[in-house]
Design a protein around this motif. Structure first.
Motif, short mmCIF file in Angstrom:
data_model
loop_
_atom_site.label_atom_id
_atom_site.label_comp_id
_atom_site.label_asym_id
_atom_site.label_seq_id
_atom_site.Cartn_x
_atom_site.Cartn_y
_atom_site.Cartn_z
N LEU A 135 15.49 8.24 11.87
CA LEU A 135 15.80 7.07 11.05
C LEU A 135 14.52 6.48 10.46
N VAL A 136 13.51 6.29 11.31
CA VAL A 136 12.24 5.74 10.85
C VAL A 136 11.65 6.64 9.76
N GLY A 137 11.76 7.94 9.94
CA GLY A 137 11.26 8.89 8.95
C GLY A 137 11.97 8.75 7.61
N ARG A 138 13.29 8.63 7.64
CA ARG A 138 14.06 8.47 6.39
C ARG A 138 13.69 7.16 5.69
N MET A 139 13.50 6.13 6.49
CA MET A 139 13.12 4.83 5.93
C MET A 139 11.73 4.90 5.30
N ALA A 140 10.80 5.53 6.00
CA ALA A 140 9.42 5.66 5.50
C ALA A 140 9.38 6.48 4.21
N THR A 141 10.17 7.53 4.16
CA THR A 141 10.24 8.35 2.95
C THR A 141 10.75 7.51 1.77
N THR A 142 11.78 6.71 2.02
CA THR A 142 12.32 5.84 0.98
C THR A 142 11.28 4.81 0.56
N PHE A 143 10.56 4.26 1.52
CA PHE A 143 9.50 3.29 1.23
C PHE A 143 8.49 3.90 0.25
N GLN A 144 8.08 5.13 0.54
CA GLN A 144 7.09 5.78 -0.30
C GLN A 144 7.66 6.13 -1.68
N LYS A 145 8.88 6.67 -1.72
CA LYS A 145 9.49 7.07 -2.99
C LYS A 145 9.71 5.87 -3.92
N THR A 146 10.02 4.72 -3.32
CA THR A 146 10.35 3.53 -4.13
C THR A 146 9.16 2.59 -4.27
N HIS A 147 8.00 3.03 -3.83
CA HIS A 147 6.78 2.21 -3.92
C HIS A 147 6.94 0.89 -3.16
N GLY A 148 7.56 0.98 -1.97
CA GLY A 148 7.65 -0.18 -1.09
C GLY A 148 8.81 -1.11 -1.38
N ASP A 149 9.86 -0.63 -2.02
CA ASP A 149 11.03 -1.46 -2.31
C ASP A 149 11.82 -1.68 -1.00
N SER A 153 0.84 -1.19 0.00
CA SER A 153 0.00 0.00 0.00
C SER A 153 0.89 1.24 0.00
N SER A 154 0.39 2.30 -0.59
CA SER A 154 1.16 3.53 -0.67
C SER A 154 0.80 4.50 0.45
N HIS A 155 -0.03 4.09 1.37
CA HIS A 155 -0.44 4.97 2.46
C HIS A 155 0.75 5.27 3.37
N PRO A 156 0.90 6.53 3.78
CA PRO A 156 2.04 6.90 4.65
C PRO A 156 2.10 6.09 5.95
N SER A 157 0.96 5.71 6.49
CA SER A 157 1.00 4.94 7.75
C SER A 157 1.59 3.55 7.52
N THR A 158 1.42 2.99 6.33
CA THR A 158 2.03 1.69 6.01
C THR A 158 3.54 1.84 5.97
N ALA A 159 4.01 2.88 5.31
CA ALA A 159 5.46 3.13 5.22
C ALA A 159 6.05 3.30 6.61
N HIS A 160 5.38 4.05 7.46
CA HIS A 160 5.88 4.27 8.82
C HIS A 160 5.85 2.97 9.63
#
Length: 186
Positions: free
Chosen positions: A27-41, A1-8
């Motif tokens: 750290l969690v924020g940087r990871m979540a941002t990457t999750f969203q930018k890469t579509h969950g990669d 899912s692309s929802h920000p809460s999923t990334a977090h």
């Protein structure tokens, strides 16, 4: 899912597993941002985690407590145990509060120290260590261990050194090393 809460959520779980029970928000924020930018990669999310200053810091070393499975396996590895029958070891892990493949919630066993560290759990770990060191843990045998302090990776506190030195016999010294606070951490 692309929802920000999923990334977090996923980023927090990964950081909690690999860095500390309370990972830094940055750290969690940087990871979540990457999750969203890469579509969950997850490969890219893990790259952010594994190359972060927070993961590589001295504070992260030994910040996590071993769960019962990790404790039993690391005890066997540290002592060079010859395992002939794993069933008693599975029972030992179960008695330490982590029956394999039997976790009730689908989310799995918790990965934080408060789940595994309390007086009863630490006494049970010491009893398991003593059974292994005394040759009373069926299915596993250890050889002679010249210096129990060598079982503990990293820096050993003076308190632990003194405690092990006071052991009455070799099995007790080995059990004290495996039960030491330093050995409980990963």
């Amino acid at each position: 899912s692309s929802h920000p809460s999923t990334a977090h959520f996923i980023s927090l779980k990964l950081a909690r597993r690999f860095v500390s029970d309370t990972p830094p928000d940055a750290l969690v924020g940087r990871m979540a941002t990457t999750f969203q930018k890469t579509h969950g990669d997850l490969r890219e999310v893990m790259r952010v985690l594994l190359t972060s200053d927070e993961f590589l810091s001295a504070d992260a070393t030994g910040a996590k407590v071993k769960n019962p499975f990790e404790f039993v396996v690391s005890s066997l590895r540290a002592t060079g145990a010859d395992v002939r029958d794993a069933r008693p070891l599975v029972r030992a892990v179960q008695q330490l509060g982590m029956p394999l493949y039997q976790c009730q919630p689908p989310t799995g066993y918790k990965d934080t120290a408060d789940t595994w560290v309390n007086t009863g759990a630490l006494v049970s770990r010491m009893n398991t260590a003593l059974a292994l060191a005394s040759g009373k843990l069926p299915g596993a045998r250890i050889g002679e261990i010249a210096d129990p302090l060598q079982l503990i990776p990293g820096v050993v506190s003076d308190t632990t050194k003194v405690t092990i030195a006071r052991a009455q016999a070799a099995p007790q010294a080995i059990a004290l090393a495996l039960g030491a606070p330093e050995f409980q951490r990963k």
